[in-house]
Scaffold this motif. Structure first.
Motif, PDB file in Angstrom:
ATOM      1  N   UNK A 184       0.810  -1.225   0.000  1.00 13.78           N
ATOM      2  CA  UNK A 184       0.000   0.000   0.000  1.00 13.78           C
ATOM      3  C   UNK A 184       0.846   1.279   0.000  1.00 13.78           C
ATOM      4  N   UNK A 185       1.821   1.431   0.904  1.00 11.65           N
ATOM      5  CA  UNK A 185       2.621   2.658   0.851  1.00 11.65           C
ATOM      6  C   UNK A 185       3.514   2.748  -0.384  1.00 11.65           C
ATOM      7  N   UNK A 186       3.948   1.616  -0.920  1.00  8.66           N
ATOM      8  CA  UNK A 186       4.744   1.647  -2.151  1.00  8.66           C
ATOM      9  C   UNK A 186       3.902   2.201  -3.296  1.00  8.66           C
ATOM     10  N   UNK A 187       2.656   1.734  -3.397  1.00  9.84           N
ATOM     11  CA  UNK A 187       1.767   2.257  -4.443  1.00  9.84           C
ATOM     12  C   UNK A 187       1.507   3.744  -4.236  1.00  9.84           C
ATOM     13  N   UNK A 188       1.384   4.166  -2.989  1.00  6.14           N
ATOM     14  CA  UNK A 188       1.157   5.583  -2.696  1.00  6.14           C
ATOM     15  C   UNK A 188       2.315   6.450  -3.181  1.00  6.14           C
ATOM     16  N   UNK A 189       3.514   5.895  -3.143  1.00  6.27           N
ATOM     17  CA  UNK A 189       4.679   6.649  -3.599  1.00  6.27           C
ATOM     18  C   UNK A 189       4.812   6.646  -5.128  1.00  6.27           C
ATOM     19  N   UNK A 190       4.515   5.516  -5.744  1.00  3.69           N
ATOM     20  CA  UNK A 190       4.730   5.380  -7.186  1.00  3.69           C
ATOM     21  C   UNK A 190       3.715   6.158  -8.010  1.00  3.69           C
TER      22      UNK A 190
END
Length: 428
Positions: free
Chosen positions: A116-122
């Protein structure tokens, strides 16, 4: 760094194994029972071990990932889940198989909380909402396809082939993670983590109940209907896997149709959600009434289609509607919350369904025979049906409760929106 969409593919590939593990493993229980033993407690933990470990460790990994970094926790999760899959594939005893499923559940929790946080960054803006919607959709498709894919793997390579396939997919995803940016501790800092304050918004809370209802009213049936079809009608695992496509196909088709309906008509997402609740209730009740040894197996096809529609109708828009109810700057955190509720509820309620089913059957038929029947073995269709009635009835009651809560929170959200519009008009 590769294009974000290529990295999204890596994340979705790792994520895809989670719903397969939740909904597909139960197909293999009768075969596993024949090889490793039919004692119901360790046998049910082949399914529940993954689900319970996953649900419990999701919160813990949320804290740990803040300390070690989101990318690292995601990678570590894949390694642990793949190790659990390998242990499961080669397990010589039911105890070691249970241990493998618990390990896989622990790793899968890290995969989810890191993703979830990786997608938020990408991704940013609309692209972020689309990425999280696809994240939720892949989960739904994985759940729907789980029994059918597992049935095919079971027919081709036996029950060990199911877990071997999970391991291979995870290893492929692991290779792709070497190109992910380091996020969190020791790398890029992320401000968005799981922020449960989004649940204070009634519109968000209402939409969060939709995937929870889907877990209760669809995923539980999807997971254990293959066992029911084997116990009540004596169907082989391969045949059952093919028949389960009746529930899978509506999940694939419904989001496309709903998108066109919402685009071209005045039907609202809320009305579509209400329709999906109705389909879940009618489908679950139909399965409860029609899945009986004195009726042909085809009598249950129409209810299975309704269950697929109930789950599939809101699949393409529920995330976007939920995120629209919170400020844009909190979209990433809110997306993590709704996916946590989505997948966590799937794991929890599948375990609850199995516990009720097994308790009723083994109480009526103690001993090894009852243990085998509880896993989907043939021979006592009426007793299995008794367990089905109690377990399915409990799930139907919970769907009703979720539906009432959805209407209450939706009405509250509508009143709040109307009050805001009135205040804006007065100021103007």
């Amino acid at each position: 760094m590769p294009r974000p969409r290529l990295l999204l593919t890596v994340i979705l590939l790792a994520q895809f194994v989670i719903p397969l593990s939740i909904s597909g493993t139960a197909v293999a229980l009768p075969t596993i029972a024949g090889e490793l033993g039919s004692d119901p407690t360790p046998l049910q933990w082949v399914v529940n071990g993954f689900n319970v470990a996953f649900a419990i460790c999701t919160i813990a990994w949320g804290v740990w990932s803040d300390k070690i970094g989101y990318t690292r926790s995601f990678q570590i999760g894949i390694v642990i889940a793949a190790a659990g899959g390998a242990i499961s594939a080669f397990a010589p005893t039911i105890g070691l198989l249970d241990a493998g499923r618990v390990i896989a559940g622990i790793g899968s929790a890290a995969v989810l909380t890191g993703a979830a946080p990786i997608l938020s960054h990408l991704f940013q803006g609309k692209a972020k909402a689309q990425a999280f919607a696809l994240f939720g959709t892949i989960n739904g498709l994985g759940l729907a396809a789980g029994p059918a894919l597992s049935g095919l793997l079971l027919s081709a390579w036996g029950w060990r082939g199911i877990f071997a396939a999970h391991t291979i997919v995870l290893l492929v995803a692991l290779i792709g993670t070497v190109r992910l940016p380091l996020l969190g501790r020791g790398g890029t800092s992320l401000r968005e983590t799981l922020d449960f304050s989004a649940l204070k918004a009634p519109g968000f809370l209402a939409m969060t109940l939709v995937p929870v209802a889907g877990a209760i009213g669809f995923v539980t049936f999807l997971t254990y209907l293959p066992s029911a079809l084997g116990a009540i009608h004596g169907l082989a695992a391969g045949t059952t896997g093919i028949l389960m496509l009746v529930m899978t196909i509506p999940v694939l088709i419904a989001p496309i149709i709903v998108h066109r309906i919402l685009e071209r008509t005045r039907i609202t997402p809320t009305a579509m959600v209400v329709t999906s609740f109705a389909c879940l209730l009618l489908g679950g009740t139909g399965v409860l009434l029609l899945l009986r040894p004195d009726l042909p197996v085809m009598a249950g096809v129409a209810p299975m289609i309704l269950l697929g529609l109930g789950f599939g109708l809101p699949l393409g828009f529920v995330d976007a509607e939920a995120l629209a109810a919170v400020p844009a700057e909190r979209a990433g955190a809110a997306s993590g919350v709704i996916n946590l509720f989505r997948i966590g509820s799937e794991a929890v309620f599948v375990a609850v369904y199995a516990t009720i089913l097994t308790t009723v059957i083994t109480a009526a038929l103690p001993g090894k025979v009852g243990e085998l029947i509880a896993t989907g073995g043939a021979g006592e269709p009426s007793i299995y049906r008794d367990g089905l009635v109690v377990a399915a009835g409990a799930m139907i009651a919970l769907v009703v409760a979720a539906g009432v809560a959805f209407l209450v929170f939706s009405r509250s959200a509508s009143k709040s929106a109307a009050a805001t519009q009135d205040q804006t008009a007065m100021k103007a």
